[in-house]
Design a protein around this motif. Sequence first.
Motif, short mmCIF file in Angstrom:
data_model
loop_
_atom_site.label_atom_id
_atom_site.label_comp_id
_atom_site.label_asym_id
_atom_site.label_seq_id
_atom_site.Cartn_x
_atom_site.Cartn_y
_atom_site.Cartn_z
N MET A 1 0.82 -1.21 0.00
CA MET A 1 0.00 0.00 0.00
C MET A 1 0.85 1.27 0.00
O MET A 1 0.37 2.34 -0.36
N PHE A 2 2.10 1.14 0.39
CA PHE A 2 3.02 2.28 0.38
C PHE A 2 3.11 2.90 -1.02
O PHE A 2 3.27 4.12 -1.17
N LYS B 1 -10.90 1.00 -1.82
CA LYS B 1 -10.93 0.32 -3.12
C LYS B 1 -9.55 -0.20 -3.50
O LYS B 1 -9.43 -1.26 -4.13
N GLU B 2 -8.50 0.52 -3.10
CA GLU B 2 -7.14 0.05 -3.41
C GLU B 2 -6.75 -1.12 -2.51
O GLU B 2 -6.08 -2.06 -2.96
N ILE B 3 -7.16 -1.07 -1.26
CA ILE B 3 -6.85 -2.18 -0.35
C ILE B 3 -7.54 -3.46 -0.81
O ILE B 3 -6.95 -4.54 -0.80
N LYS B 4 -8.78 -3.35 -1.24
CA LYS B 4 -9.50 -4.54 -1.71
C LYS B 4 -8.79 -5.19 -2.90
O LYS B 4 -8.72 -6.42 -3.00
N THR C 1 -9.08 -10.03 4.50
CA THR C 1 -10.07 -9.20 5.21
C THR C 1 -9.47 -7.92 5.78
O THR C 1 -10.10 -7.24 6.59
N ALA C 2 -8.24 -7.59 5.37
CA ALA C 2 -7.58 -6.39 5.90
C ALA C 2 -8.37 -5.13 5.55
O ALA C 2 -8.97 -5.03 4.48
N THR C 3 -8.32 -4.16 6.44
CA THR C 3 -9.09 -2.93 6.29
C THR C 3 -8.18 -1.71 6.40
O THR C 3 -7.06 -1.81 6.92
#
Length: 452
Positions: free
Chosen positions: A75-76, A139-142, A190-192
């Motif tokens: 995510m960085f 949306k990017e994490i998903k 399932t990370a948020t």
Amino acid sequence: MKKKAFLVLSFFLVLSVAKAQKPSNFYTTKLSNGLEVLVIEDHSVPLATVEITTKNGSYTEPPEFNGLSHLYEHMFFKANKDYPSQEAFMAKVHELGIAFNGTTGNERVNYFFTLPKSKWTDGLHFMNSAIRYPLFLSKEIKKENIVVDGEFQRLESNPFFLLSDSMKHVLWGNLYSRKNPIGIHHIIRTATPEKMHTIQHKYYWPNNSMLIVSGDVNHKEVFAKVKDIFSSWKPSDFDPFKKWPIPEFQPLDSTNYFVVTSPYARVPIMMLEWQGPDTRRDVHDTYVADVFSTILSQNSSKFQKMLVDSGLALQANVGYQTLKYTGPISAIVVPNPTKVAACAEAVKKQISMWDSPDYITDQQLENAKRQLEINHLQESDVTSDLSHTMAYFWCSASLDYYYNYIPNIKKVTKQDLINYVDKYIKDKPYAAGLLINTKSEALLHPATFWKK
């Protein structure tokens, strides 16, 4: 070519006689907010690498967060305050001509940009945006949950991963997650954003990070620009490792043999691991461990002669991983598929002899020291790679550990090797795994020989 060889030889000779000190092209400073800065000047190639490393990784992860340091790493390189979408981030990457990546390990997460030397200031600004202001858009994490879990699934397709993962469960017990950077499927899936921010607010502070700038740069200019850009990054008012202490790994109470089967295992593999020294409690033996492992990997060693040269094994290696929290000692042997039982007995016999005074010769000891010195020199040949090495040692040991590596290697004696084996290996509980093809299990009957 001859000139380069002469320079390498000259540097090697200097290393051999000089007292350890910070290399002359290394420059360090520390900002008032606690951010440590290392500049490595190398004007041989018109490139610069901007890297930041944080003391984070699987050792900070309880089961409910296992794998999320790695997801955070992904995510960085997504949206942040200054580049509010993945598309905007990548557009800047292309504009600056950046090659980028990040890695996550047990005790370190690092991020780096390599770019033309004329763009190093832009690289610092870009790094500042990414490290301080991530957005963690849902949306990017998903999307990235699936990408990271896909990496995990690719690893699982390799039979050796099954052996290695089983070994972690046996060797580390209920602290398995603390030695498992890849994580757990459902935790990754399932990370948020909330969990990402939790990691950020625990570990992503200037006083828990080091910035490295290497390549064709001037350290004075870098220090001035780093101060200008990063001084406003507010430090934490706590030590994360005091507020959330890393639990101590409990010693094994017994030896445990296990078998892993896979229809895709082309050759059998034996893996034996012990809990070894670490850089908090036994720095000296971490150096001894490297020397010992190097000796046993030499073709002239008794370990190689009795296993590989005899035809019992196709390959045999011993290793150790330098860590701040209990580094593992490993022996990995690929037995001759037709002699698995005999190889297993030979491995156990060799281990029982590792502390014998005549098991290692003086010449093998000196050869190992020389090989480690050459390896140390070669590691510094590519400055961008050296940046990653320094990030690793800063997190899992210290910069001084690296600076003093060769002098401490040279101090290792045969008695040190014997003491090391007696302290960590000989007659100590260990974990032993055997990977075999599913069809071979019925033919080999591993329960008859793969046991203590």
